[in-house]
Scaffold this motif. Structure first.
Motif, PDB file in Angstrom:
ATOM      1  N   PRO A  32      45.192  32.289  43.393  1.00  0.00           N
ATOM      2  CA  PRO A  32      44.902  33.682  43.754  1.00  0.00           C
ATOM      3  C   PRO A  32      45.123  34.665  42.604  1.00  0.00           C
ATOM      4  N   GLU A  33      46.060  34.370  41.707  1.00  0.00           N
ATOM      5  CA  GLU A  33      46.302  35.265  40.575  1.00  0.00           C
ATOM      6  C   GLU A  33      45.087  35.299  39.650  1.00  0.00           C
ATOM      7  N   ILE A  48      42.007  34.571  40.483  1.00  0.00           N
ATOM      8  CA  ILE A  48      40.920  35.228  41.216  1.00  0.00           C
ATOM      9  C   ILE A  48      41.064  36.741  41.104  1.00  0.00           C
ATOM     10  N   ASP A  49      42.281  37.232  41.295  1.00  0.00           N
ATOM     11  CA  ASP A  49      42.536  38.669  41.195  1.00  0.00           C
ATOM     12  C   ASP A  49      42.190  39.194  39.802  1.00  0.00           C
ATOM     13  N   THR A  50      42.623  38.481  38.786  1.00  0.00           N
ATOM     14  CA  THR A  50      42.329  38.881  37.407  1.00  0.00           C
ATOM     15  C   THR A  50      40.826  38.922  37.158  1.00  0.00           C
ATOM     16  N   MET A  53      38.447  39.306  39.379  1.00  0.00           N
ATOM     17  CA  MET A  53      37.827  40.399  40.131  1.00  0.00           C
ATOM     18  C   MET A  53      37.964  41.721  39.376  1.00  0.00           C
ATOM     19  N   LYS A  54      39.072  41.886  38.695  1.00  0.00           N
ATOM     20  CA  LYS A  54      39.286  43.115  37.920  1.00  0.00           C
ATOM     21  C   LYS A  54      38.430  43.147  36.658  1.00  0.00           C
ATOM     22  N   ALA A  90      35.884  32.853  47.612  1.00  0.00           N
ATOM     23  CA  ALA A  90      37.217  33.313  47.203  1.00  0.00           C
ATOM     24  C   ALA A  90      37.895  34.045  48.362  1.00  0.00           C
ATOM     25  N   LEU A  91      37.143  34.866  49.068  1.00  0.00           N
ATOM     26  CA  LEU A  91      37.699  35.567  50.232  1.00  0.00           C
ATOM     27  C   LEU A  91      38.171  34.590  51.299  1.00  0.00           C
ATOM     28  N   LEU A 125      41.390  33.057  50.093  1.00  0.00           N
ATOM     29  CA  LEU A 125      42.524  33.981  50.159  1.00  0.00           C
ATOM     30  C   LEU A 125      42.990  34.199  51.594  1.00  0.00           C
ATOM     31  N   LYS A 180      46.612  33.171  52.973  1.00  0.00           N
ATOM     32  CA  LYS A 180      47.401  34.185  53.682  1.00  0.00           C
ATOM     33  C   LYS A 180      47.915  33.631  55.005  1.00  0.00           C
TER      34      LYS A 180
END
Length: 84
Positions: free
Chosen positions: A15-16, A18-20, A22-23, A44-45, A48, A52
């Motif tokens: 997830p880290e 993926i977050d990077t 996305m930014k 990805a959603l 996540l 969660k």
């Protein structure tokens, strides 16, 4: 390159990363790249949300075990209290 990195992050369930990514989403040159990106973002959603839910279940189990251990510790303390 970005699409490949996102695919790897999804496969690794990271997830880290993926977050990077996305930014750092680039502007896509073609419609095909946009469609691929859209499909990968959807995956990805899903990932996540799944992670969660797993985290939520794990937290509930941990709280249940903690409460059990606390209740057991209190009973043990009262049972062997020879001072009172």
């Amino acid at each position: 390159m970005w699409l490949t990195k996102l695919q790897i992050a999804i496969i690794e369930k990271n997830p880290e990363a993926i977050d990077t990514l996305m930014k750092q989403m680039p502007k896509f040159e073609s419609v095909d790249d946009m469609k691929s990106a859209s499909a990968l973002i959807q995956e990805a959603l899903k990932l996540l949300y799944h992670l969660k839910n797993e985290t939520s279940i794990t937290l509930k189990k941990l709280k249940k075990h903690r409460n059990f251990l606390n209740a057991t510790a209190e009973n043990r303390k009262n049972k062997f209290d020879i001072i009172s």
